[in-house]
Design an enzyme around this catalytic site. Structure first.
Site, PDB file in Angstrom:
ATOM      1  N   ARG A 103     -20.091 -44.086 -26.240  1.00 24.83           N
ATOM      2  CA  ARG A 103     -20.575 -44.220 -24.872  1.00 24.83           C
ATOM      3  C   ARG A 103     -20.728 -42.859 -24.204  1.00 24.83           C
ATOM      4  O   ARG A 103     -20.080 -41.893 -24.602  1.00 24.83           O
ATOM      5  CB  ARG A 103     -19.708 -45.143 -24.032  1.00 24.83           C
ATOM      6  CG  ARG A 103     -18.235 -44.878 -24.103  1.00 24.83           C
ATOM      7  CD  ARG A 103     -17.492 -46.227 -24.073  1.00 24.83           C
ATOM      8  NE  ARG A 103     -16.077 -46.044 -23.799  1.00 24.83           N
ATOM      9  CZ  ARG A 103     -15.200 -45.729 -24.762  1.00 24.83           C
ATOM     10  NH1 ARG A 103     -15.618 -45.512 -25.992  1.00 24.83           N
ATOM     11  NH2 ARG A 103     -13.930 -45.585 -24.468  1.00 24.83           N
ATOM     12  N   CYS A 132     -23.368 -37.951  -2.446  1.00 24.75           N
ATOM     13  CA  CYS A 132     -22.616 -39.153  -2.111  1.00 24.75           C
ATOM     14  C   CYS A 132     -22.740 -39.389  -0.608  1.00 24.75           C
ATOM     15  O   CYS A 132     -22.760 -38.429   0.158  1.00 24.75           O
ATOM     16  CB  CYS A 132     -21.139 -38.975  -2.436  1.00 24.75           C
ATOM     17  SG  CYS A 132     -20.778 -39.070  -4.189  1.00 24.75           S
ATOM     18  N   CYS A 166     -11.880 -36.296  -4.479  1.00 26.70           N
ATOM     19  CA  CYS A 166     -12.968 -36.273  -5.469  1.00 26.70           C
ATOM     20  C   CYS A 166     -12.645 -35.400  -6.687  1.00 26.70           C
ATOM     21  O   CYS A 166     -12.234 -34.252  -6.570  1.00 26.70           O
ATOM     22  CB  CYS A 166     -14.236 -35.755  -4.807  1.00 26.70           C
ATOM     23  SG  CYS A 166     -15.647 -35.683  -5.937  1.00 26.70           S
ATOM     24  N   CYS A 194     -15.223 -38.221  -0.770  1.00 27.91           N
ATOM     25  CA  CYS A 194     -13.818 -38.615  -0.887  1.00 27.91           C
ATOM     26  C   CYS A 194     -12.973 -37.352  -0.981  1.00 27.91           C
ATOM     27  O   CYS A 194     -13.264 -36.460  -1.775  1.00 27.91           O
ATOM     28  CB  CYS A 194     -13.587 -39.445  -2.150  1.00 27.91           C
ATOM     29  SG  CYS A 194     -14.640 -40.888  -2.288  1.00 27.91           S
ATOM     30  N   ARG A 219     -14.843 -34.286  -8.670  1.00 26.98           N
ATOM     31  CA  ARG A 219     -15.879 -33.253  -8.816  1.00 26.98           C
ATOM     32  C   ARG A 219     -15.982 -32.396  -7.550  1.00 26.98           C
ATOM     33  O   ARG A 219     -17.056 -31.895  -7.216  1.00 26.98           O
ATOM     34  CB  ARG A 219     -17.215 -33.918  -9.166  1.00 26.98           C
ATOM     35  CG  ARG A 219     -17.118 -34.760 -10.426  1.00 26.98           C
ATOM     36  CD  ARG A 219     -18.439 -34.931 -11.163  1.00 26.98           C
ATOM     37  NE  ARG A 219     -18.190 -35.636 -12.429  1.00 26.98           N
ATOM     38  CZ  ARG A 219     -18.189 -36.964 -12.561  1.00 26.98           C
ATOM     39  NH1 ARG A 219     -18.459 -37.727 -11.516  1.00 26.98           N
ATOM     40  NH2 ARG A 219     -17.942 -37.521 -13.723  1.00 26.98           N
ATOM     41  N   LYS A 266      -9.188 -40.659 -21.333  1.00 30.94           N
ATOM     42  CA  LYS A 266      -8.235 -41.504 -20.613  1.00 30.94           C
ATOM     43  C   LYS A 266      -7.135 -41.985 -21.556  1.00 30.94           C
ATOM     44  O   LYS A 266      -7.415 -42.557 -22.596  1.00 30.94           O
ATOM     45  CB  LYS A 266      -8.968 -42.716 -20.034  1.00 30.94           C
ATOM     46  CG  LYS A 266     -10.102 -42.343 -19.081  1.00 30.94           C
ATOM     47  CD  LYS A 266     -10.854 -43.568 -18.631  1.00 30.94           C
ATOM     48  CE  LYS A 266     -12.046 -43.241 -17.775  1.00 30.94           C
ATOM     49  NZ  LYS A 266     -13.166 -42.643 -18.553  1.00 30.94           N
ATOM     50  N   ASP A 287      -6.609 -36.903 -10.781  1.00 30.61           N
ATOM     51  CA  ASP A 287      -6.822 -35.722 -11.626  1.00 30.61           C
ATOM     52  C   ASP A 287      -6.332 -34.450 -10.942  1.00 30.61           C
ATOM     53  O   ASP A 287      -6.287 -34.372  -9.712  1.00 30.61           O
ATOM     54  CB  ASP A 287      -8.326 -35.537 -11.907  1.00 30.61           C
ATOM     55  CG  ASP A 287      -8.882 -36.638 -12.799  1.00 30.61           C
ATOM     56  OD1 ASP A 287      -8.110 -37.207 -13.600  1.00 30.61           O
ATOM     57  OD2 ASP A 287     -10.091 -36.919 -12.684  1.00 30.61           O
ATOM     58  N   ASP A 326      -6.320 -39.231 -17.086  1.00 38.77           N
ATOM     59  CA  ASP A 326      -7.454 -38.578 -17.739  1.00 38.77           C
ATOM     60  C   ASP A 326      -7.004 -37.138 -17.985  1.00 38.77           C
ATOM     61  O   ASP A 326      -6.906 -36.348 -17.048  1.00 38.77           O
ATOM     62  CB  ASP A 326      -8.688 -38.625 -16.821  1.00 38.77           C
ATOM     63  CG  ASP A 326      -9.990 -38.627 -17.612  1.00 38.77           C
ATOM     64  OD1 ASP A 326      -9.974 -38.200 -18.784  1.00 38.77           O
ATOM     65  OD2 ASP A 326     -11.019 -39.035 -17.058  1.00 38.77           O
ATOM     66  N   ARG A 367     -18.367 -37.867 -24.673  1.00 36.38           N
ATOM     67  CA  ARG A 367     -17.003 -37.542 -25.102  1.00 36.38           C
ATOM     68  C   ARG A 367     -16.470 -38.567 -26.094  1.00 36.38           C
ATOM     69  O   ARG A 367     -15.797 -38.237 -27.046  1.00 36.38           O
ATOM     70  CB  ARG A 367     -16.083 -37.484 -23.878  1.00 36.38           C
ATOM     71  CG  ARG A 367     -14.609 -37.386 -24.237  1.00 36.38           C
ATOM     72  CD  ARG A 367     -13.754 -37.160 -23.016  1.00 36.38           C
ATOM     73  NE  ARG A 367     -14.248 -36.027 -22.262  1.00 36.38           N
ATOM     74  CZ  ARG A 367     -14.192 -35.934 -20.930  1.00 36.38           C
ATOM     75  NH1 ARG A 367     -13.692 -36.913 -20.214  1.00 36.38           N
ATOM     76  NH2 ARG A 367     -14.652 -34.874 -20.317  1.00 36.38           N
ATOM     77  N   TYR A 368     -16.757 -39.822 -25.833  1.00 32.06           N
ATOM     78  CA  TYR A 368     -16.281 -40.907 -26.697  1.00 32.06           C
ATOM     79  C   TYR A 368     -17.378 -41.225 -27.715  1.00 32.06           C
ATOM     80  O   TYR A 368     -18.561 -40.996 -27.456  1.00 32.06           O
ATOM     81  CB  TYR A 368     -15.975 -42.139 -25.858  1.00 32.06           C
ATOM     82  CG  TYR A 368     -14.833 -41.940 -24.879  1.00 32.06           C
ATOM     83  CD1 TYR A 368     -13.528 -41.917 -25.323  1.00 32.06           C
ATOM     84  CD2 TYR A 368     -15.080 -41.778 -23.518  1.00 32.06           C
ATOM     85  CE1 TYR A 368     -12.480 -41.749 -24.431  1.00 32.06           C
ATOM     86  CE2 TYR A 368     -14.032 -41.607 -22.620  1.00 32.06           C
ATOM     87  CZ  TYR A 368     -12.740 -41.592 -23.082  1.00 32.06           C
ATOM     88  OH  TYR A 368     -11.706 -41.428 -22.197  1.00 32.06           O
TER      89      TYR A 368
HETATM   90  C1  PLP Z   1     -14.357 -42.904 -18.301  1.00 28.71           C
HETATM   91  C2  PLP Z   1     -15.408 -42.376 -19.148  1.00 28.71           C
HETATM   92  C3  PLP Z   1     -16.162 -43.219 -19.971  1.00 28.71           C
HETATM   93  C4  PLP Z   1     -15.957 -44.725 -20.007  1.00 28.71           C
HETATM   94  O1  PLP Z   1     -14.696 -45.086 -20.418  1.00 28.71           O
HETATM   95  P1  PLP Z   1     -14.307 -46.624 -20.568  1.00 28.71           P
HETATM   96  O2  PLP Z   1     -12.872 -46.587 -20.971  1.00 28.71           O
HETATM   97  O3  PLP Z   1     -15.207 -47.204 -21.631  1.00 28.71           O
HETATM   98  O4  PLP Z   1     -14.542 -47.287 -19.252  1.00 28.71           O
HETATM   99  C5  PLP Z   1     -17.118 -42.665 -20.760  1.00 28.71           C
HETATM  100  N1  PLP Z   1     -17.337 -41.321 -20.784  1.00 28.71           N
HETATM  101  C6  PLP Z   1     -16.613 -40.485 -20.022  1.00 28.71           C
HETATM  102  C7  PLP Z   1     -16.882 -39.045 -20.106  1.00 28.71           C
HETATM  103  C8  PLP Z   1     -15.639 -40.985 -19.163  1.00 28.71           C
HETATM  104  O5  PLP Z   1     -14.930 -40.143 -18.396  1.00 28.71           O
END
Ligand code: PLP
Length: 401
Positions: free
Chosen positions: A135, A144, A151, A148, A153, A356, A312, A349, A131-132
């Site tokens: 990362r 798990c 959760c 929780c 999910r 986020k 969420d 989120d 998504r980002y």
């Molecule tokens: C939370 C999340 C991350 C990591 O986010 P950071 O702000 O770098 O900790 C990466 N990908 C997804 C899909 C996430 O939900």
């Protein structure tokens, strides 16, 4: 002559109150110490049926019926270790509230979000959420040790429990390999530490062979719900394939036990920084007092509070959600009042794959080109000059010699 030792008091016990379920569980399950220290024993003996639970916890006929009904839709699973932290005779116990099904889970049928975070839409290959820009989230199992109640999910709980097999893992790894923009991968689940050390070592070895992957993180709740999992084999592979980061999920100070403290210590010893992601939960940790206490307990153990998540919007969890303002007020009650290292970032989120978004108390009262009017943590007001860059100066002409 007085001795110094006489003045040194025993530090207050860090253990949860003695009146917990611990003795009862030991009476019924009769583990040896060796079994109690073995995460696989806890996993095998987890409480996931009403009958098993009734052996250690008095349940009325009404409670039994409700548990049967709710767990038909949303199953439960509680490790003996985690259940042992529950205080007796406290229906509002924060450990129980996070792990025992509640009739409220069946209410709020108006919430129909299936995949509020749009994880499926952001998955270029099965199991990888990208998504980002730099990362990605690598989902390697949906199992798990503890389910929780809040959760994110929860929708996937009826998918049958799986651990991703090699061909799918290889497809995810191949995507990471051919996507040099990704420099940070989060191994997630389910809980990725349900995979055994050999399986994890194989994944880490593969990921480490990708030169542009600078960071590898684990997202796991094992240090909280089954800290025995942090064994020598696991810390050894973290050290070998490091640098590895680990984000965990403490929600309440009662979870910060000597056992959890040991797990964290072993991780830190292996060079793994431990950060915490808390979910803001109604009636569990939705006060400044509880969040301050949690932060202080974490800092004592060198765990850094990282995120405080607004819960969420997920079907079956609405009763555990607070207004967004609650989170902002909590941050306002922490920032400046305690160590800055203990103040997490409050984030929402947002549904639709927006990711986020941080929310802050407002400290800016007015803002012009020349000046800002700011408020400090104690409510005092300050004027702060807003510097403007001076006009660019004529550069001196350099004459070649
Ligand atoms: C939370 C999340 C991350 C990591 O986010 P950071 O702000 O770098 O900790 C990466 N990908 C997804 C899909 C996430 O939900």
């Amino acid at each position: 002559m007085t001795t110094i030792t006489a003045e040194i008091e025993e530090p207050p016990s860090e253990r949860p109150p003695a009146s917990t379920f611990r003795e009862r569980i030991w009476e019924v399950l009769k583990p040896t110490q060796e079994q109690w220290d073995d995460w696989k024993w806890h996993f095998r003996n987890r409480f996931n049926t009403v009958d098993k639970l009734a052996r250690v916890m008095p349940l009325t006929e009404m409670q039994r019926k409700q548990l049967q009904l709710v767990s038909g839709k949303y199953p439960f699973s509680i490790t003996p270790y985690y259940l042992s932290l529950v205080r007796k005779d406290d229906p509002t116990d924060p450990i129980l509230a996070q792990s025992l099904p509640s009739f409220d889970e069946l209410l709020h049928a108006e919430i129909t979000q299936e995949d509020p975070l749009h994880e499926k839409d952001d998955s270029p290959v099965v199991g990888l959420v990208h998504r980002y820009p730099d990362r990605a989230l690598f989902v390697i199992t949906d199992i798990c040790p503890l389910l929780c109640r809040h959760c994110t999910r929860k929708r996937e709980w009826d998918g049958g429990w799986w651990i991703r097999q090699k061909p799918q893992l290889e497809a995810g790894i191949a995507y990471l390999r051919r996507t040099p923009a990704i420099r940070d991968v989060i191994i997630s689940g389910g809980d990725p530490l349900t995979v055994d050390n050999d399986g994890l070592e194989w994944i880490l070895q593969q990921l480490r062979s990708i030169p542009h992957l600078e960071m590898i993180r684990f997202g796991t709740r094992f240090p909280v719900v089954l800290p025995q999992r942090i064994d020598e084999g696991f810390t050894r592979i973290c050290d070998k394939y490091g640098p590895i980061w680990l984000n965990t999920h403490f929600n309440h100070p009662n979870e910060v036990t000597p056992e959890a403290g040991r797990a964290v210590r072993e991780l830190l010893r292996a060079g793994v920084p431990v950060n915490n992601q808390t979910v803001l939960l109604r009636g569990i940790n939705d006060t400044v007092e509880t969040q301050l206490k949690l932060s202080h307990e974490l800092l004592k153990n060198r765990v850094r509070p990282y995120y405080l998540f607004h819960a969420d919007e997920v079907r079956g969890t609405e009763h555990l959600r607070t207004p967004v303002e609650t989170g902002i007020k909590i941050i306002e009650g922490m920032r400046g009042h305690t160590s800055g290292l203990g103040v997490p970032t409050f984030v929402v989120d947002v549904p639709g794959g927006g990711g986020k978004i941080p929310l802050q108390p407002n400290y800016v009262l007015s803002w012009t080109e020349d000046e800002m009017m700011l408020r400090n943590y104690a409510g005092r007001i300050f004027h702060y000059r807003n510097p403007r860059p001076a006009k660019a100066k004529q550069l001196p002409v350099v004459v070649a010699a």
